[in-house]
Structure formats: structure tokens, C-alpha cells
Design an enzyme around this catalytic site. Sequence first.
Site, PDB file in Angstrom:
ATOM      1  N   SER A 185     -18.984  18.837   6.764  1.00  0.00           N
ATOM      2  CA  SER A 185     -17.840  19.527   6.165  1.00  0.00           C
ATOM      3  C   SER A 185     -16.853  18.523   5.601  1.00  0.00           C
ATOM      4  CB  SER A 185     -17.142  20.400   7.208  1.00  0.00           C
ATOM      5  OG  SER A 185     -15.951  20.968   6.675  1.00  0.00           O
ATOM      6  N   CYS A 242     -12.855  37.834  -5.744  1.00  0.00           N
ATOM      7  CA  CYS A 242     -12.205  38.064  -4.451  1.00  0.00           C
ATOM      8  C   CYS A 242     -10.836  38.680  -4.709  1.00  0.00           C
ATOM      9  CB  CYS A 242     -12.093  36.746  -3.688  1.00  0.00           C
ATOM     10  SG  CYS A 242     -11.564  36.940  -1.987  1.00  0.00           S
ATOM     11  N   CYS A 257     -13.726  45.587   6.073  1.00  0.00           N
ATOM     12  CA  CYS A 257     -12.639  44.751   5.536  1.00  0.00           C
ATOM     13  C   CYS A 257     -11.280  45.317   5.924  1.00  0.00           C
ATOM     14  CB  CYS A 257     -12.751  44.686   4.014  1.00  0.00           C
ATOM     15  SG  CYS A 257     -11.588  43.535   3.247  1.00  0.00           S
ATOM     16  N   LYS A 290      -5.701  43.582  11.925  1.00  0.00           N
ATOM     17  CA  LYS A 290      -5.975  42.275  11.336  1.00  0.00           C
ATOM     18  C   LYS A 290      -5.405  41.155  12.201  1.00  0.00           C
ATOM     19  CE  LYS A 290      -6.161  39.438   7.279  1.00  0.00           C
ATOM     20  NZ  LYS A 290      -6.199  39.365   5.813  1.00  0.00           N
TER      21      LYS A 290
END
Length: 424
Positions: free
Chosen positions: A34, A159, A353, A388
Site C-alpha cells: 500500500s 461515485c 448503502c 452510519k
Amino acid sequence: MKKIIVLGAGIGGIPMAYELRDELKEQAEITVVSDLPYFEFTPSNPWVAVNWRKKEQIRVELAEIFAKRKINFIHSAAKKVKPESNQVELDNGDTLEYDFLVIATGPALAFDDIKGLGPEHFTHSICKTDHADSTREHWEKFVESPGPIVVGAVQGASCFGPAYEYALILDTDLRKRKIRDQVPITFVTSEPYIGHLGLDGVGDTKSLLESKLRDANINWITNATVDEITADEIHVTEHFRDGQTIKHDPLKFKHSMLLPSFRGIDAVFGIEGLTNPKGFILTDEFQRNPTFKNIFAVGVCVAIPPIGKTPVPVGVPKTGYMIESMVTAAVHNIKALINGKEPDTKPSLNALCLADFGDGGVAFIAKPQIPPRNLNWSGSGKWVHYAKVLFEKYFLHKVRRGTSEPFWEKMVMDMIGVKKLKKK
């Protein structure tokens, strides 16, 4: 032992490494590569941008956690993938060899597609946590001397959820500060209608999101291309199916955040058989590349065709649970290949979502995410905000614990009928 390299340590790469270790035990040496030494929970970036979160709160240092799970970790960007020789060149000068490669890098951000777009020019970004933190600095100055705001997503973006979140979170924050009346907000999007989301809508997202924008006194322009951005103006053209266009008057702004389109990262871009023309990884129904059969891909870097034709190009989002379904399928198929069998596990590509607006939000479940669907539901309410927040805490807890899917999570998801894998 088979050598497996996972490129990327985001919402796809972290679960990929954990599930590979859980499934393969001591059958494989797993290495994660990464460009960041930490995981960052990208869905919280809109909160960082208005100082509802500190960036340190949504980051997890990875080296120690991976070491406990017996997963190698290399902090370096990938320079070049060489599928013919089963190698990955790194920016730090090393070359790694692999038996299996999993690409989970996410995208490159194509700010350079539009003159004046992006944090190096005139608009802000919430695509990365450092971008969001820089946006926060500007926001703190903005509220001292407010003015017009433009938020949205440009042509080719895929997105859209974070753009809606950010626009409505700004509305919430401004109302809390009692200065909302000083700030006209315009939402600009390449979607053919509000709530399209790159998915032709899910349930009643069109009506729900239109209603939310109306309630917040946010104007919108759909089918929009952003032509150019200057220091205080955004030049926008609206397009229609019959070919007609409307060149809008330049939109004045004092604060703006526009999501860019995505492309594949440089390390894979232009490799014939591996990527499409935009650099996204080509995969079959088993998340495996059709040309290089020891390469798998999960997440935003995967090539998925747009849903239908639209006046302005829009892409397809890859949401969190959809990505996790790709991960689980890829893990099972790599395990099958190591055990001398052919891949036979397909991701469900179901999507769940949560879009938070600060004092409420919109949620949807799409089974599968790409229509036609077996379930097509959306809803809204204050509960979405709390859901969330809980999801953020829970996902960060999983990353810190080195776990991918505790048994009770699977039990809950099974109860609501959202599964990661298709039935065989």
C-alpha cells in the site's frame, strides 16, 4: 507455500488479506502492498471536511495489526505490474514475485480531465482523507465570510453518493451555525436525474433525494458537463437526449467540491488483456482476469460497464458491501485454484448503502446492485445518521481486530436477506 500479493489496503484490500489468511491458514504467504501506512475509512471523509471528525479518528496504522495476523506489509506504491512474469515493481525499488495477485488499489483521480478542477486548482475534494482535511481548513475560513457554494460530480464520475452527502451535510452545518440564509447552494451532476446514482436509481431514490434537496433549498443542474473552472466561477453546460444544450451562466462560488471521474492507476494502465481503455481491471464472473488467470481484482478498480446510455457519461459505483462480496468470492476462488479445482464462486454484488446528511439520511438495498433486481428498496430518516455512525465504529473495530466478518454480522445480514455470494 503460494505467494499472494494484495495491492491496496482500503475497503477491499484489508478484508481481502484477512479473509485469505482465515481461509488459507498456512497454505500461503500473504503480502499487502500500500502507498499508505494506514487504513482510512473513506466514507467518513465528508465529516472530516466539516470538522465533525478528525482525520486521526478514522485512521488505523497497519504494520502491527498485519504482523499479528502473519501478513506481510510493505509501505510503498506499486510502480508496474508485470503479468507475463508474475512480478510487481515497487516505487521503493523492490520487485516482488507472486503466484496470485489481487488488485484492490481503488482508482486514480482524474482531476486533470477538466481545467481548474481539483485541490491543486480551484475546487476541493473529499476523495481522500488528506483532501478532506484540507477542505476542512478552507471551510473554517469560509464560515467566517460565507458566500455561494457549488457541489456535485463531473462528467464520467461514478461515485455520486458522497456528493449528495457533502451538499446536505454543508446545509446541516450552516443551519447549526445560523448562517444558512447567507449561502446559496447549487448541486451540479452528470446524472440524467437526481437520485440516479449511476444505478438508474434504487427504489425511490429519485423522489427521496429531490425532496431532500428541495427541503434544503438546494438548486440543481442535471445532465451537466463542467467545461472549465476559474478562481470563482464554474462553467456548466446542460445536455438533453435530443442533442440540445443549455450553456448556463457561470456559477459563482466561494466554496466548491466536485467529485472527479476515475481511471486506473499508472501501475496497470495500458496493459493489454488486463485493463480496459480507462485502466480498470477486466474480470469475469469469478473476479478473475480472463487473460491472466492468476490475477483477481476487487473494488473500485474493477471494470463495470455503465447502465444504459445517458446524455452525459456516468459510471457505476462500487459500494462497500458490493466490494466485500467481490472479496469473499475472490478468496474462495483462489482457494479452489490452490487446491487444484476450478473457480466456481460468484459474488452476489448486493449493495447496502447509507448516505448521511448530518441530521438524517437516505439508505438503500439493491439485490443485486446492477438491475434488474430481486430487491429494490430505499428509505430515509434520522435513523440513517445513527446507523452510519455505528457502521463507521464497527468497521474500524474490525480493522483494528484483524477480523473480516464476525459470525454475528453474517447472521444479521442473512436475517435481512443480504448475502455476499450467489447460490451455486
